[in-house]
Design a protein around this motif. Structure first.
Motif, PDB file in Angstrom:
ATOM      1  N   GLN A 133       7.748  92.704  44.679  1.00  0.00           N
ATOM      2  CA  GLN A 133       7.517  93.806  43.742  1.00  0.00           C
ATOM      3  C   GLN A 133       8.812  94.227  43.056  1.00  0.00           C
ATOM      4  OE1 GLN A 133       4.179  95.912  43.314  1.00  0.00           O
ATOM      5  NE2 GLN A 133       5.456  95.544  41.503  1.00  0.00           N
ATOM      6  N   ARG A 134       9.871  94.315  43.820  1.00  0.00           N
ATOM      7  CA  ARG A 134      11.165  94.725  43.261  1.00  0.00           C
ATOM      8  C   ARG A 134      11.648  93.712  42.214  1.00  0.00           C
ATOM      9  NH1 ARG A 134      13.145  95.448  47.660  1.00  0.00           N
ATOM     10  NH2 ARG A 134      14.244  93.482  48.038  1.00  0.00           N
ATOM     11  N   CYS A 135      11.556  92.420  42.541  1.00  0.00           N
ATOM     12  CA  CYS A 135      12.029  91.397  41.599  1.00  0.00           C
ATOM     13  C   CYS A 135      11.158  91.337  40.359  1.00  0.00           C
ATOM     14  CB  CYS A 135      12.067  90.032  42.294  1.00  0.00           C
ATOM     15  SG  CYS A 135      13.320  89.891  43.578  1.00  0.00           S
ATOM     16  N   LEU A 136       9.858  91.487  40.527  1.00  0.00           N
ATOM     17  CA  LEU A 136       8.952  91.481  39.368  1.00  0.00           C
ATOM     18  C   LEU A 136       9.230  92.676  38.462  1.00  0.00           C
ATOM     19  CD1 LEU A 136       5.734  90.347  41.233  1.00  0.00           C
ATOM     20  CD2 LEU A 136       6.777  89.116  39.323  1.00  0.00           C
ATOM     21  N   ASN A 137       9.454  93.836  39.058  1.00  0.00           N
ATOM     22  CA  ASN A 137       9.768  95.024  38.249  1.00  0.00           C
ATOM     23  C   ASN A 137      11.089  94.838  37.505  1.00  0.00           C
ATOM     24  OD1 ASN A 137       7.458  96.263  39.156  1.00  0.00           O
ATOM     25  ND2 ASN A 137       8.478  97.555  40.674  1.00  0.00           N
ATOM     26  N   ASN A 138      12.081  94.285  38.203  1.00  0.00           N
ATOM     27  CA  ASN A 138      13.404  94.122  37.596  1.00  0.00           C
ATOM     28  C   ASN A 138      13.396  93.133  36.430  1.00  0.00           C
ATOM     29  OD1 ASN A 138      14.465  95.918  39.435  1.00  0.00           O
ATOM     30  ND2 ASN A 138      15.311  94.347  40.792  1.00  0.00           N
ATOM     31  N   THR A 139      12.447  92.215  36.443  1.00  0.00           N
ATOM     32  CA  THR A 139      12.392  91.207  35.382  1.00  0.00           C
ATOM     33  C   THR A 139      11.311  91.506  34.337  1.00  0.00           C
ATOM     34  OG1 THR A 139      11.028  89.868  36.880  1.00  0.00           O
ATOM     35  CG2 THR A 139      13.376  89.325  36.748  1.00  0.00           C
ATOM     36  N   GLY A 140      10.660  92.651  34.451  1.00  0.00           N
ATOM     37  CA  GLY A 140       9.715  93.071  33.431  1.00  0.00           C
ATOM     38  C   GLY A 140       8.275  92.663  33.665  1.00  0.00           C
ATOM     39  N   TYR A 141       7.970  92.089  34.814  1.00  0.00           N
ATOM     40  CA  TYR A 141       6.594  91.651  35.090  1.00  0.00           C
ATOM     41  C   TYR A 141       5.875  92.718  35.908  1.00  0.00           C
ATOM     42  CZ  TYR A 141       8.248  87.172  33.358  1.00  0.00           C
ATOM     43  OH  TYR A 141       8.776  86.172  32.561  1.00  0.00           O
ATOM     44  N   THR A 142       5.849  93.919  35.373  1.00  0.00           N
ATOM     45  CA  THR A 142       5.308  95.068  36.104  1.00  0.00           C
ATOM     46  C   THR A 142       3.784  95.045  36.199  1.00  0.00           C
ATOM     47  OG1 THR A 142       5.327  96.344  34.046  1.00  0.00           O
ATOM     48  CG2 THR A 142       7.263  96.520  35.485  1.00  0.00           C
ATOM     49  N   GLN A 143       3.116  94.202  35.388  1.00  0.00           N
ATOM     50  CA  GLN A 143       1.659  94.173  35.392  1.00  0.00           C
ATOM     51  C   GLN A 143       1.074  93.388  36.560  1.00  0.00           C
ATOM     52  OE1 GLN A 143       3.800  92.410  33.528  1.00  0.00           O
ATOM     53  NE2 GLN A 143       2.724  91.162  31.991  1.00  0.00           N
ATOM     54  N   VAL A 144       1.907  92.642  37.298  1.00  0.00           N
ATOM     55  CA  VAL A 144       1.411  91.875  38.445  1.00  0.00           C
ATOM     56  C   VAL A 144       0.992  92.833  39.558  1.00  0.00           C
ATOM     57  CG1 VAL A 144       1.976  90.191  40.238  1.00  0.00           C
ATOM     58  CG2 VAL A 144       2.878  89.896  37.915  1.00  0.00           C
TER      59      VAL A 144
END
Length: 403
Positions: A133-144
């Motif tokens: 979750q942290r890595c996805l948020n940091n890279t802009g993939y917040t919709q996952v």
């Protein structure tokens, strides 16, 4: 991969994609674009850039898995690309991933489904989902959607799914995955059977079965949770064991006695280059020999002359009552290149016949090295008499039929 200390992440990423493509993966422009877009190094922050973009390197993010293996890691990019090729994600589709890992695969899936699609990923380890979750948020993939739970149950609240991809190694196919997959949807799963693992691309048939479209060699961390493993080891010697499935009964004492006697070796006349794959033999055996399993022997066992499998810890074997045979090899004339002739070593009263039978399978494989069996996975609602002809492998939740 050749790099320097000044090579940028973008250059390394391009080199990785080129290397993976050269191995026959990345079959679509869309997948190539996704691999070139998602910054893998951002999902493995403790790795160097060179490690992050190495095409054949898995990166551990959590230790403490079974048998000393990692509990979670980021898979080789070559394997990621191979499985995404199998999955064939289309824009607008809804995808479920079993095994969140670093979140990198979920980011790639997000690029592939586009703005109209959705990606849900689930993992049993809370610290793994926190990392993802942290890595996805940091890279802009917040919709996952990142969910903590047992992946064997799927995620029913967002079902049905067009595609399901499994990035851990199950021995069985739990009912939830079939129930939550749309009719004509696709499941890609690195399934274990007969001592080996293959990433199988299944299509969900309208009658509720799964039918294979493609089958590729792979290896993943064994799945934990409510789906139990059906694999077991039978020790024949302090340095030698057979690894079998729950539906395979063997006479362990008789096989131990067989191992203690000299082997009979037969040779197929088929040669391979050093480093050339011959794993298709094992796949063929699983569809033709009910006694197919894995033999594992330590280097010391080979040095002591106890047995000499072609790959010490991972070679196919065939068991039949009080006898068994396994794949072996010897150096052959290669006209300037290193080559090995494949053969079989047999132990026990019918070891010689088993070894020759294995050699015939090697010759059959050599005539068409790319051939794959058709694999059908049927839930137990299907009576055995209703299944098509083929070798049946019985698991907890499904029967596999290999033809």
């Amino acid at each position: 991969m050749t790099t320097t200390a000044q090579t940028s992440p973008e250059e390394l990423r391009a080199q990785m994609v080129a290397a993976v493509r050269d191995e026959g993966h990345v079959r679509t422009e869309r997948l190539q674009q996704a691999l070139n877009t998602v910054p893998r190094h951002a999902f493995v922050p403790d790795a160097s850039l060179e490690e992050a973009y190495h095409p054949h390197r898995a990166i551990t993010i959590k230790d403490g898995g079974p048998n000393g293996q990692p509990a979670s890691c980021s898979t080789w990019p070559t394997v990621i690309a191979m499985m995404l090729d199998q999955l064939d994600v289309q824009p607008g589709e809804h995808v479920l991933e079993i095994g969140a890992g670093t979140g990198y695969n979920a980011a790639l899936l997000t690029e592939l489904v586009g703005a109209e699609g959705s990606v849900t990923t689930i993992d049993i380890h809370p610290d793994v989902t926190d990392h993802a979750q942290r890595c996805l948020n940091n890279t802009g993939y917040t919709q996952v959607r990142v969910i903590t739970g047992d992946g064997a149950r799927g995620v029913p609240e967002h079902a049905p799914y067009d595609k399901i991809i499994v990035t851990v190694g199950p021995w069985d196919i739990p009912p939830a995955w079939i129930d939550q997959l749309k009719s004509d949807g696709r499941l890609v799963v690195p399934l274990h059977w007969r001592g080996q693992a293959r990433s199988i691309s299944f299509t969900h048939a309208r009658n509720g079965t799964l039918v294979s479209e493609d089958c590729q060699l792979c290896g993943f961390i064994p799945m934990i949770g409510i789906v139990p493993s059906g694999e077991r080891a039978v020790e024949l010697h302090s340095e030698v064991a057979l690894h079998l499935d729950r539906d395979q009964d063997v006479a362990a004492e008789a096989l131990h006695e067989a191992l203690m006697k000299p082997a009979t070796k037969e040779w197929s006349g088929v040669t391979v280059r050093s480093g050339e794959s011959f794993d298709g033999i094992w796949l063929r055996l699983t569809a033709t020999e009910p006694g197919t399993c894995r033999i594992a022997a330590t280097p010391q066992a080979k040095a002591d002359g106890v047995c000499s499998p072609v790959l010490p810890y991972r070679s196919p074997a065939v068991v039949d009552n009080d006898s068994f045979a396994y794949l072996t090899a010897r150096q052959a004339d290669g006209d300037g290149e290193q080559r090995f002739e494949l053969g079989a070593a047999g132990h026990g009263p019918t070891g010689s016949e088993l070894a020759e039978r294995l050699c015939q399978h090697i010759r059959d494989w050599n005539r068409d090295r790319t051939a794959q069996p058709r694999i059908l996975a049927a839930p137990y609602a299907f009576l055995e008499n209703d299944l098509p002809d083929g070798l049946i492998i019985t698991k907890h939740h499904v029967r596999l039929v290999l033809a």
